[in-house]
Design an enzyme around this catalytic site. Sequence first.
Site, PDB file in Angstrom:
ATOM      1  N   ILE A 287       1.164  -1.014   0.456  1.00  0.00           N
ATOM      2  CA  ILE A 287       0.028   0.302   0.182  1.00  0.00           C
ATOM      3  C   ILE A 287       0.981   1.217   0.040  1.00  0.00           C
ATOM      4  O   ILE A 287       0.852   1.880  -0.687  1.00  0.00           O
ATOM      5  CB  ILE A 287      -1.103  -0.291   1.302  1.00  0.00           C
TER       6      ILE A 287
ATOM      7  N   VAL B 173      10.404  -0.483  13.739  1.00  0.00           N
ATOM      8  CA  VAL B 173      10.108   0.187  14.893  1.00  0.00           C
ATOM      9  C   VAL B 173       9.105  -0.644  16.722  1.00  0.00           C
ATOM     10  O   VAL B 173       8.464  -0.098  17.016  1.00  0.00           O
ATOM     11  CB  VAL B 173       8.147   0.585  14.368  1.00  0.00           C
TER      12      VAL B 173
ATOM     13  N   ALA C 225       1.524  -9.233  12.802  1.00  0.00           N
ATOM     14  CA  ALA C 225       0.873 -10.248  13.166  1.00  0.00           C
ATOM     15  C   ALA C 225       1.430 -11.139  12.809  1.00  0.00           C
ATOM     16  O   ALA C 225       1.902 -12.370  11.798  1.00  0.00           O
ATOM     17  CB  ALA C 225      -0.337 -10.344  13.790  1.00  0.00           C
TER      18      ALA C 225
ATOM     19  N   TYR D 119      -9.528 -12.549  11.007  1.00  0.00           N
ATOM     20  CA  TYR D 119      -8.502 -11.063  11.560  1.00  0.00           C
ATOM     21  C   TYR D 119      -7.867 -11.248  13.063  1.00  0.00           C
ATOM     22  O   TYR D 119      -6.793  -9.755  12.934  1.00  0.00           O
ATOM     23  CB  TYR D 119      -8.883  -9.923  10.926  1.00  0.00           C
TER      24      TYR D 119
ATOM     25  N   LYS E   1      -5.656  -3.126  15.663  1.00  0.00           N
ATOM     26  CA  LYS E   1      -6.349  -1.910  14.717  1.00  0.00           C
ATOM     27  C   LYS E   1      -7.727  -1.018  15.164  1.00  0.00           C
ATOM     28  O   LYS E   1      -7.283   0.454  15.536  1.00  0.00           O
ATOM     29  CB  LYS E   1      -6.557  -2.429  13.437  1.00  0.00           C
TER      30      LYS E   1
ATOM     31  N   ILE F 281      -6.481  -6.038   0.694  1.00  0.00           N
ATOM     32  CA  ILE F 281      -5.785  -5.910  -0.748  1.00  0.00           C
ATOM     33  C   ILE F 281      -4.812  -6.728  -1.249  1.00  0.00           C
ATOM     34  O   ILE F 281      -4.019  -6.888  -0.145  1.00  0.00           O
ATOM     35  CB  ILE F 281      -4.745  -4.561  -0.970  1.00  0.00           C
ATOM     36  N   ARG F 282      -4.613  -7.527  -2.604  1.00  0.00           N
ATOM     37  CA  ARG F 282      -3.768  -8.457  -1.844  1.00  0.00           C
ATOM     38  C   ARG F 282      -2.185  -7.891  -2.088  1.00  0.00           C
ATOM     39  O   ARG F 282      -1.785  -7.789  -2.932  1.00  0.00           O
ATOM     40  CB  ARG F 282      -3.970  -9.076  -3.596  1.00  0.00           C
TER      41      ARG F 282
ATOM     42  N   LEU G   9       1.885  -8.752   0.123  1.00  0.00           N
ATOM     43  CA  LEU G   9       2.843  -9.778   1.285  1.00  0.00           C
ATOM     44  C   LEU G   9       2.030  -9.825   2.235  1.00  0.00           C
ATOM     45  O   LEU G   9       1.513 -11.213   3.184  1.00  0.00           O
ATOM     46  CB  LEU G   9       4.048  -9.240   1.471  1.00  0.00           C
ATOM     47  N   SER G  10       1.705  -8.770   3.457  1.00  0.00           N
ATOM     48  CA  SER G  10       0.824  -8.713   4.447  1.00  0.00           C
ATOM     49  C   SER G  10       0.276  -9.641   4.597  1.00  0.00           C
ATOM     50  O   SER G  10      -1.249  -9.980   5.384  1.00  0.00           O
ATOM     51  CB  SER G  10       0.750  -7.486   5.476  1.00  0.00           C
TER      52      SER G  10
HETATM   53  P1  NDP Z   1       3.357  -4.859   2.917  1.00  0.00           P
HETATM   54  O1  NDP Z   1       3.718  -6.619   3.785  1.00  0.00           O
HETATM   55  O2  NDP Z   1       3.647  -4.636   1.953  1.00  0.00           O
HETATM   56  O3  NDP Z   1       3.928  -3.703   4.808  1.00  0.00           O
HETATM   57  C1  NDP Z   1       3.873  -3.946   5.229  1.00  0.00           C
HETATM   58  C2  NDP Z   1       5.024  -3.522   5.703  1.00  0.00           C
HETATM   59  O4  NDP Z   1       5.218  -3.281   7.452  1.00  0.00           O
HETATM   60  C3  NDP Z   1       6.249  -4.233   5.469  1.00  0.00           C
HETATM   61  O5  NDP Z   1       7.191  -2.616   5.128  1.00  0.00           O
HETATM   62  C4  NDP Z   1       7.411  -4.287   6.852  1.00  0.00           C
HETATM   63  O6  NDP Z   1       8.359  -4.283   6.544  1.00  0.00           O
HETATM   64  C5  NDP Z   1       7.184  -3.345   7.297  1.00  0.00           C
HETATM   65  N1  NDP Z   1       6.577  -3.389   8.681  1.00  0.00           N
HETATM   66  C6  NDP Z   1       6.480  -4.812   9.844  1.00  0.00           C
HETATM   67  N2  NDP Z   1       7.151  -5.037  10.998  1.00  0.00           N
HETATM   68  C7  NDP Z   1       8.061  -3.734  11.504  1.00  0.00           C
HETATM   69  C8  NDP Z   1       9.024  -2.938  12.073  1.00  0.00           C
HETATM   70  N3  NDP Z   1       8.872  -4.225  13.226  1.00  0.00           N
HETATM   71  N4  NDP Z   1       9.509  -2.526  11.666  1.00  0.00           N
HETATM   72  C9  NDP Z   1       9.104  -1.646   9.775  1.00  0.00           C
HETATM   73  N5  NDP Z   1       8.095  -1.940   9.356  1.00  0.00           N
HETATM   74  C10 NDP Z   1       7.495  -2.927   9.263  1.00  0.00           C
HETATM   75  O7  NDP Z   1       1.386  -4.913   3.676  1.00  0.00           O
HETATM   76  P2  NDP Z   1       0.489  -3.361   3.525  1.00  0.00           P
HETATM   77  O8  NDP Z   1       0.825  -2.549   2.137  1.00  0.00           O
HETATM   78  O9  NDP Z   1      -0.199  -4.638   3.222  1.00  0.00           O
HETATM   79  O10 NDP Z   1       0.587  -3.060   4.443  1.00  0.00           O
HETATM   80  C11 NDP Z   1       0.345  -1.864   5.022  1.00  0.00           C
HETATM   81  C12 NDP Z   1      -0.507  -1.564   6.015  1.00  0.00           C
HETATM   82  O11 NDP Z   1      -2.127  -1.357   5.438  1.00  0.00           O
HETATM   83  C13 NDP Z   1      -0.007  -2.030   7.191  1.00  0.00           C
HETATM   84  O12 NDP Z   1      -0.472  -1.501   8.415  1.00  0.00           O
HETATM   85  C14 NDP Z   1      -1.310  -3.338   7.771  1.00  0.00           C
HETATM   86  O13 NDP Z   1      -2.670  -3.293   7.987  1.00  0.00           O
HETATM   87  C15 NDP Z   1      -2.423  -1.877   6.064  1.00  0.00           C
HETATM   88  N6  NDP Z   1      -3.492  -2.653   5.680  1.00  0.00           N
HETATM   89  C16 NDP Z   1      -3.354  -3.587   4.778  1.00  0.00           C
HETATM   90  C17 NDP Z   1      -4.694  -3.700   3.940  1.00  0.00           C
HETATM   91  C18 NDP Z   1      -5.209  -5.354   3.157  1.00  0.00           C
HETATM   92  O14 NDP Z   1      -5.704  -5.610   2.569  1.00  0.00           O
HETATM   93  N7  NDP Z   1      -4.232  -5.236   2.875  1.00  0.00           N
HETATM   94  C19 NDP Z   1      -6.544  -3.408   4.063  1.00  0.00           C
HETATM   95  C20 NDP Z   1      -5.954  -2.575   4.991  1.00  0.00           C
HETATM   96  C21 NDP Z   1      -4.544  -2.377   6.183  1.00  0.00           C
HETATM   97  P3  NDP Z   1       9.533  -5.363   5.619  1.00  0.00           P
HETATM   98  O15 NDP Z   1       9.085  -6.236   4.602  1.00  0.00           O
HETATM   99  O16 NDP Z   1      10.885  -4.979   5.304  1.00  0.00           O
HETATM  100  O17 NDP Z   1       9.578  -6.316   6.999  1.00  0.00           O
END
Ligand code: NDP
Length: 257
Positions: free
Chosen positions: A21, A68, A98, A158, A165, A194-195, A197-198
């Site tokens: 995102i 973080v 998580a 979830y 959240k 949204i598809r 990695l997380s």
């Molecule tokens: P991604 O996996 O693309 O992004 C998650 C990011 O979190 C990665 O860049 C990862 O970094 C970072 N991260 C995790 N742990 C740490 C840490 N300890 N310190 C610093 N960075 C960290 O997934 P999304 O883009 O989906 O997620 C982004 C946000 O959007 C999240 O808050 C998610 O909950 C939220 N969200 C996502 C939705 C979805 O459907 N995808 C819907 C609504 C909200 P690294 O890979 O380097 O560890």
Amino acid sequence: MSAILQDKTIVVMGVANNRSIAWGITKSLHNAGAKLIFTYRQERSKQKLEKLLEKNDIEPQMVVACDVEDDDSIKQAFQEIGETNGTIHGLVHSVAFANTDELQGEYADTSRDGYLTAQNISAYSLVAVTREARKLMTEGGGIVTQTYLGAERVVPNYNVMGVAKAALEASVRYLAEDVGKDGVRVNAVSAGPIRTLSAKGVSGFNEKMSVIEEKAPLRRQVDQDQVGDATMFLLSDLARGVTGEVLHVDSGFHIVA
Ligand code: NDP
């Protein structure tokens, strides 16, 4: 008319790859004229980010490590950002985590460790980074985090992340009160599924996506670019009267019974 974020410096946290995102947000902020600073956790994410930036002709002001989970890492990152760039005008917090085994089955089975990990990385991190970022936001600005409907309603699987959240959204409101007097606004975007990695870690994610096409008023999926534009709006002066808000970018799904 000059670009909406011309001369604004914004820190983006959370680009892991082109599906993130935060990458959609990056494109929107770049198109709006912002100067961008990036933080990453894993070396692998840094490499992917640098390739993406190069491919898209985006010249970052700086790319800096920030885990973080670690207060020293956060302090050091923002200190370096301050020393190199001076004032910043915005922060994008797009970070959550998580353990996968907590994102299935019953919430009642959540372990203490799993609960604390999710809260630590996904909710407390906003508090910690806001504290450091506000020191650099001497001209005011905006902070935007990313949340999900699971904060408000029970979304199957979830679980612990929904509770994290909920804490994140409450933090948005408390932080908005604290930093508002410095002209800093704090808001959240609540995106539809949204598809990414997380998202892969959440059991039954495909069903969550298909129900949007079936039931949401707009009857179509949400993508990173839509979230990017909404985040850009919240960071810009167009949203100068908006703080403590959770803006749903979910094709309207949250209004449907
Ligand atoms: P991604 O996996 O693309 O992004 C998650 C990011 O979190 C990665 O860049 C990862 O970094 C970072 N991260 C995790 N742990 C740490 C840490 N300890 N310190 C610093 N960075 C960290 O997934 P999304 O883009 O989906 O997620 C982004 C946000 O959007 C999240 O808050 C998610 O909950 C939220 N969200 C996502 C939705 C979805 O459907 N995808 C819907 C609504 C909200 P690294 O890979 O380097 O560890």
